[in-house]
Design an enzyme around this catalytic site. Structure first.
Site, PDB file in Angstrom:
ATOM      1  CB  CYS A   8      -0.840  -0.160   1.164  1.00 24.01           C
ATOM      2  SG  CYS A   8      -2.071  -1.522   1.063  1.00 24.01           S
ATOM      3  CG  ASN A  98      10.186  -0.389 -12.457  1.00 25.19           C
ATOM      4  OD1 ASN A  98       9.193  -0.141 -13.280  1.00 25.19           O
ATOM      5  ND2 ASN A  98      10.731   0.466 -11.852  1.00 25.19           N
ATOM      6  CB  ALA A 126       1.651   7.929  -7.692  1.00 20.79           C
ATOM      7  CE  LYS A 180       8.750   1.381 -16.803  1.00 20.15           C
ATOM      8  NZ  LYS A 180       8.803   0.914 -15.434  1.00 20.15           N
TER       9      LYS A 180
END
Ligand code: KPL
Length: 302
Positions: A8, A98, A126, A180
């Site tokens: 979280c 990632n 964020a 990525k």
């Protein structure tokens, strides 16, 4: 839907806020168990979301229809393995992080056999500011199946898109993950090496190209060739420009003496290269460089 979000931090809370606003039942799951979690998110258009939600409820976990995992790659397999015994066999598990290689670690365990695993790759920005999460940049989350049993869950893309747009479904998420990975292999360690924001790497284009060319060689051997070598380089330069003001996640991890994701970024690349009989001097150097930085921490933060 009944959903648990494991991890979280900033991205986890973005998902919690978006899903609750779509009337889903969402709980958080924290490493250090606590019964409640405060979710305060300032959206890109500055409208605030504030709610105290339940967390770490075992019954909720066992009824969950989706587990979203927003942890650092090195935390994923231990944390997911600990929750698997409480999850329904058909509960899809979406890994958003990632780097690559967590699914290989998870696949080793008997208890994960046949479980539907999905990969998510996000470009949302964020960060945490005091008790608040600031949603600094809207982005796109690419999701897709990591194994055969997850292929039937393409409908999740719409559910997730309604909560935190954009979300795109890909039957071949492997190729997107490699793209990525290429971006992270170049930008992340080089921003630590040059102690700079992403954009300043444009002043070191020869170094960027050398690292990128090695990544391309591995992608070619792996049979992941979405683009030509010069297009991959251009794609990476475009990402550097788009994120020019960012300090990369690895730069920040090293700055705050946190465990980096190097083992799942450059480390994963090097493991695949050696399986293919390739040696990558530039990437090996950067891998050792980051490992040395981590070794020099006077303490490790979480
Ligand atoms: O994913 C990133 C990271 O910092 O980890 C990039 C794309 C490099 C943006 O900073």
């Amino acid at each position: 839907m009944k959903i648990t979000v494991l991890g979280c931090g900033a991205i986890g809370k973005l998902w919690i806020a978006g899903l609750i606003q779509q009337s889903h039942d969402v709980q958080g799951w924290l490493r250090i168990p606590q019964p409640f979690l405060d979710v305060n998110v300032d959206s890109v258009n500055h409208s605030p979301f504030q709610l105290r939600i339940l967390s770490n409820q075992k019954e909720w976990l066992s009824e969950s229809e989706l587990l979203i995992v927003c942890l650092k790659s090195w935390q994923v397999s231990d944390a997911v393995n600990a929750l698997i015994p409480f999850l329904r066999a058909q509960c899809p598990i979406l890994l958003i992080h990632n780097g690559m290689g967590t699914i290989d670690e998870l696949a080793v365990s008997e208890s994960t056999k046949g479980r539907p695993f999905l990969q998510g790759i996000t470009t949302h920005g964020a960060y945490q500011q005091g008790q608040n999460i600031i949603h600094s940049a809207e982005g796109i989350t690419h999701i897709g199946p990591l194994n055969a049993s997850a292929r039937q869950y393409s409908d999740l893309a719409e559910v997730l898109h309604n909560a935190l747009p954009d979300v795109a479904w890909h039957n071949d998420i492997h190729t997107i993950s490699w793209l990525k990975l290429a971006v992270n292999c170049v930008i992340n360690p080089l921003t630590v090496f040059y102690q700079c924001r992403n954009g300043e790497l444009l002043q070191h284009s020869e170094h960027v190209q050398a690292v990128c060319d090695e990544v391309y060689q591995v992608m070619e051997r792996e049979g992941v060739i979405p683009t030509s070598q010069s297009h991959l380089y251009k794609y990476i330069l475009d990402t550097i420009e788009l994120t020019s003001n960012n300090y990369s996640s690895m730069y920040q991890d090293v700055k705050y003496q946190r465990h980096t994701e190097i083992d799942y970024i450059t480390g994963y690349l090097i493991r695949r290269a050696s399986a293919q009989g390739l040696v990558l001097p530039e990437n090996n150097y950067l891998f050792q460089f980051i490992k040395q930085k981590e070794g020099n921490y006077d303490h490790i933060s979480t």
